[in-house]
Design an enzyme around this catalytic site. Structure first.
Site, PDB file in Angstrom:
ATOM      1  N   ARG A 264       0.820  -1.221   0.000  1.00 42.66           N
ATOM      2  CA  ARG A 264       0.000   0.000   0.000  1.00 42.66           C
ATOM      3  C   ARG A 264       0.852   1.270   0.000  1.00 42.66           C
ATOM      4  O   ARG A 264       0.505   2.266   0.652  1.00 42.66           O
ATOM      5  CB  ARG A 264      -0.963   0.026   1.203  1.00 42.66           C
ATOM      6  CG  ARG A 264      -1.949  -1.103   1.236  1.00 42.66           C
ATOM      7  CD  ARG A 264      -2.844  -1.174  -0.007  1.00 42.66           C
ATOM      8  NE  ARG A 264      -3.497  -2.455  -0.062  1.00 42.66           N
ATOM      9  CZ  ARG A 264      -2.990  -3.522  -0.718  1.00 42.66           C
ATOM     10  NH1 ARG A 264      -1.887  -3.417  -1.430  1.00 42.66           N
ATOM     11  NH2 ARG A 264      -3.610  -4.666  -0.704  1.00 42.66           N
TER      12      ARG A 264
ATOM     13  N   SER B 142     -10.404  -0.053   3.829  1.00 40.28           N
ATOM     14  CA  SER B 142      -9.478  -0.184   4.965  1.00 40.28           C
ATOM     15  C   SER B 142      -8.972   1.189   5.392  1.00 40.28           C
ATOM     16  O   SER B 142      -8.387   1.917   4.595  1.00 40.28           O
ATOM     17  CB  SER B 142      -8.288  -1.058   4.582  1.00 40.28           C
ATOM     18  OG  SER B 142      -8.742  -2.355   4.313  1.00 40.28           O
TER      19      SER B 142
ATOM     20  N   GLU C 255      -4.266   4.191   5.918  1.00 37.72           N
ATOM     21  CA  GLU C 255      -4.104   3.773   4.516  1.00 37.72           C
ATOM     22  C   GLU C 255      -4.677   4.869   3.612  1.00 37.72           C
ATOM     23  O   GLU C 255      -4.220   5.083   2.500  1.00 37.72           O
ATOM     24  CB  GLU C 255      -4.828   2.442   4.268  1.00 37.72           C
ATOM     25  CG  GLU C 255      -4.629   1.951   2.849  1.00 37.72           C
ATOM     26  CD  GLU C 255      -5.123   0.540   2.602  1.00 37.72           C
ATOM     27  OE1 GLU C 255      -5.074  -0.299   3.524  1.00 37.72           O
ATOM     28  OE2 GLU C 255      -5.566   0.281   1.465  1.00 37.72           O
TER      29      GLU C 255
HETATM   30  C1  FAD Z   1     -15.184  -0.601  -0.267  1.00 34.13           C
HETATM   31  C2  FAD Z   1     -13.724  -0.399  -0.583  1.00 34.13           C
HETATM   32  C3  FAD Z   1     -12.899  -1.500  -0.748  1.00 34.13           C
HETATM   33  C4  FAD Z   1     -11.543  -1.325  -1.047  1.00 34.13           C
HETATM   34  N1  FAD Z   1     -10.759  -2.431  -1.197  1.00 34.13           N
HETATM   35  C5  FAD Z   1      -9.459  -2.273  -1.514  1.00 34.13           C
HETATM   36  C6  FAD Z   1      -8.612  -3.416  -1.691  1.00 34.13           C
HETATM   37  O1  FAD Z   1      -9.021  -4.561  -1.582  1.00 34.13           O
HETATM   38  N2  FAD Z   1      -7.309  -3.197  -1.996  1.00 34.13           N
HETATM   39  C7  FAD Z   1      -6.795  -1.937  -2.137  1.00 34.13           C
HETATM   40  O2  FAD Z   1      -5.602  -1.808  -2.436  1.00 34.13           O
HETATM   41  N3  FAD Z   1      -7.567  -0.851  -1.967  1.00 34.13           N
HETATM   42  C8  FAD Z   1      -8.872  -0.982  -1.662  1.00 34.13           C
HETATM   43  N4  FAD Z   1      -9.648   0.131  -1.488  1.00 34.13           N
HETATM   44  C9  FAD Z   1      -9.035   1.474  -1.582  1.00 34.13           C
HETATM   45  C10 FAD Z   1      -9.045   2.104  -2.988  1.00 34.13           C
HETATM   46  O3  FAD Z   1     -10.065   1.570  -3.806  1.00 34.13           O
HETATM   47  C11 FAD Z   1      -7.688   1.954  -3.677  1.00 34.13           C
HETATM   48  O4  FAD Z   1      -6.667   2.534  -2.899  1.00 34.13           O
HETATM   49  C12 FAD Z   1      -7.677   2.603  -5.067  1.00 34.13           C
HETATM   50  O5  FAD Z   1      -6.449   2.317  -5.693  1.00 34.13           O
HETATM   51  C13 FAD Z   1      -7.868   4.112  -5.011  1.00 34.13           C
HETATM   52  O6  FAD Z   1      -8.120   4.573  -6.327  1.00 34.13           O
HETATM   53  P1  FAD Z   1      -8.982   5.886  -6.570  1.00 34.13           P
HETATM   54  O7  FAD Z   1      -9.077   6.106  -8.025  1.00 34.13           O
HETATM   55  O8  FAD Z   1     -10.268   5.820  -5.844  1.00 34.13           O
HETATM   56  O9  FAD Z   1      -8.031   6.970  -5.915  1.00 34.13           O
HETATM   57  P2  FAD Z   1      -8.480   8.319  -5.172  1.00 34.13           P
HETATM   58  O10 FAD Z   1      -9.078   7.969  -3.866  1.00 34.13           O
HETATM   59  O11 FAD Z   1      -9.272   9.169  -6.085  1.00 34.13           O
HETATM   60  O12 FAD Z   1      -7.068   8.990  -4.927  1.00 34.13           O
HETATM   61  C14 FAD Z   1      -6.168   8.466  -3.969  1.00 34.13           C
HETATM   62  C15 FAD Z   1      -4.896   9.317  -3.991  1.00 34.13           C
HETATM   63  O13 FAD Z   1      -4.234   9.106  -5.231  1.00 34.13           O
HETATM   64  C16 FAD Z   1      -4.072  10.346  -5.918  1.00 34.13           C
HETATM   65  N5  FAD Z   1      -4.292  10.074  -7.338  1.00 34.13           N
HETATM   66  C17 FAD Z   1      -5.412   9.567  -7.915  1.00 34.13           C
HETATM   67  N6  FAD Z   1      -5.234   9.445  -9.241  1.00 34.13           N
HETATM   68  C18 FAD Z   1      -3.983   9.884  -9.508  1.00 34.13           C
HETATM   69  C19 FAD Z   1      -3.207  10.017 -10.706  1.00 34.13           C
HETATM   70  N7  FAD Z   1      -3.698   9.687 -11.897  1.00 34.13           N
HETATM   71  N8  FAD Z   1      -1.944  10.492 -10.595  1.00 34.13           N
HETATM   72  C20 FAD Z   1      -1.430  10.840  -9.399  1.00 34.13           C
HETATM   73  N9  FAD Z   1      -2.114  10.759  -8.233  1.00 34.13           N
HETATM   74  C21 FAD Z   1      -3.374  10.286  -8.297  1.00 34.13           C
HETATM   75  C22 FAD Z   1      -5.129  11.283  -5.342  1.00 34.13           C
HETATM   76  O14 FAD Z   1      -4.733  12.629  -5.430  1.00 34.13           O
HETATM   77  C23 FAD Z   1      -5.194  10.818  -3.904  1.00 34.13           C
HETATM   78  O15 FAD Z   1      -4.184  11.447  -3.174  1.00 34.13           O
HETATM   79  C24 FAD Z   1     -11.003  -0.014  -1.182  1.00 34.13           C
HETATM   80  C25 FAD Z   1     -11.841   1.093  -1.024  1.00 34.13           C
HETATM   81  C26 FAD Z   1     -13.191   0.911  -0.726  1.00 34.13           C
HETATM   82  C27 FAD Z   1     -14.076   2.115  -0.584  1.00 34.13           C
END
Ligand code: FAD
Length: 321
Positions: A187, A243, A313
């Site tokens: 992570r 998480s 996280e």
């Molecule tokens: C119900 C649920 C279950 C989940 N299960 C998991 C799991 O099993 N495993 C896991 O790893 N995660 C899990 N997550 C967390 C999440 O889905 C992941 O961390 C995912 O990768 C985040 O992607 P996002 O597009 O939503 O990022 P965002 O939340 O939109 O952004 C996260 C961070 O990344 C930055 N960011 C986003 N896009 C870019 C880009 N293109 N370039 C640079 N920076 C960027 C943003 O500025 C922010 O700081 C879960 C979340 C939820 C709500």
């Protein structure tokens, strides 16, 4: 010039230039709680949704040149916006085109824009008989967000398949980074903010390249169904960021929270789920102030009882007053 000190006419001029550069509408004073899965957060001064890699690049380049603070978000599933929101521009990345660039007998190289959601990529890859990224079906975020946190589930993670990614650097140039340069680990990566996200971050991921292997479609689809069933059985549905804390080495954050008596613990409108202690839930109209309070209470309680520091996280984004 920072946007806080920008005259309205400068803000208007920037918004017009951004609309011209991207062909997309720029909105004012947008409520950010709509754009994260915990449904918490205040206003963004300016907000734009981009749908192609070139639009994402154009928006970031213009914000940098105009010295307007900006933030790129994907699907908002790993961040929590503060109640004071973001003074500047929020760019919601929905650039979601992907294609096979090179195809060999047993493997293939895919070019995937960074706003692509795991769900659509996993389904399409399985349909065409390429895997194994079936674990991605459980991750509700984008590929760009996945690079930031090396997203993973069910024993798989992005690091297993990432070949390289295109990043837009502070000089507004595009660079191709091999996977190793991101230092992907549990992570985390060189892009990950530990705790608090810096506005106008130095590197933006615009697309990724991944390598997949020839596999059986029926088997891949069955695996995805199984992962989805497992998730429904083990995790709560509702407004959550998934998480909340990372698992400390050799232990699990959920186990520690539960052992500290925090499973089902509620503060105002937020609660550690009775189904999974590491899932923070918004029970209705939670604010960032509620979230901040319960997170520090949980960290302090676990520290006092077990001497373990829980690290978030999720990333906290925005002004905190
Ligand atoms: C119900 C649920 C279950 C989940 N299960 C998991 C799991 O099993 N495993 C896991 O790893 N995660 C899990 N997550 C967390 C999440 O889905 C992941 O961390 C995912 O990768 C985040 O992607 P996002 O597009 O939503 O990022 P965002 O939340 O939109 O952004 C996260 C961070 O990344 C930055 N960011 C986003 N896009 C870019 C880009 N293109 N370039 C640079 N920076 C960027 C943003 O500025 C922010 O700081 C879960 C979340 C939820 C709500």
């Amino acid at each position: 010039m920072p946007i806080a000190t920008m005259q309205t006419k400068n803000k208007d001029a920037f918004a017009v230039a951004l609309e011209q550069a991207t062909g997309r509408t720029v909105k004012r004073d947008v409520l950010l709680s709509q754009y994260n899965s915990l449904r918490v957060g205040g206003l963004a001064d300016l907000f734009i949704e981009v749908c192609h890699e070139q639009e994402l690049i154009g928006a970031v380049q213009l914000a940098r040149r105009s010295e307007v603070p900006f933030l790129v978000i994907g699907n908002g599933t790993n961040l929590i916006f503060t109640d004071a929101g973001v003074r500047g521009l929020v760019i919601r990345n929905r650039a979601d085109h992907f294609e096979i660039k090179e195809e060999y007998n047993m493997d293939s190289i895919w070019y995937v824009e960074s706003g692509t959601l795991w769900g659509s990529l996993c389904r399409e890859a399985a349909q065409l008989g390429w895997g194994d990224i079936t674990w991605g079906i459980s991750i509700p975020g984008s590929l760009g967000g996945a690079v930031v946190s090396n997203a993973g589930a069910h024993g798989g993670e992005l690091d297993d398949v990432l070949v390289s990614a295109r990043v837009l650097n502070t000089g507004n140039d595009i660079e191709d980074w091999p996977a190793a340069r991101f230092k992907l680990a549990y992570r985390s990566s060189v892009l990950k903010a530990e705790g608090r996200r810096q506005i106008s971050p130095p590197l933006i991921v615009t697309a990724v390249t991944i390598r997949l292997h020839r596999m059986d479609t029926v088997e891949l689809q069955a695996r995805m169904k199984q992962w989805q069933r497992d998730r429904i059985a083990s995790q709560p549905a509702g407004k959550t960021v998934g998480s909340t804390f990372k698992n400390p080495p050799g232990d699990s954050a959920g186990r520690l929270l539960e052992a500290a008596g925090l499973k089902g613990y509620r503060y105002r409108e937020v609660e550690f789920s009775p189904k999974h202690a590491n899932f923070l839930m918004n029970l209705g109209a939670a604010t960032y102030a509620d979230v901040k309070r319960i997170l520090s209470y949980a960290q302090e309680t676990v520290w006092q009882k077990f001497g373990v520091r829980l690290e978030p996280e999720v990333e906290i984004v925005g002004e905190d007053v």
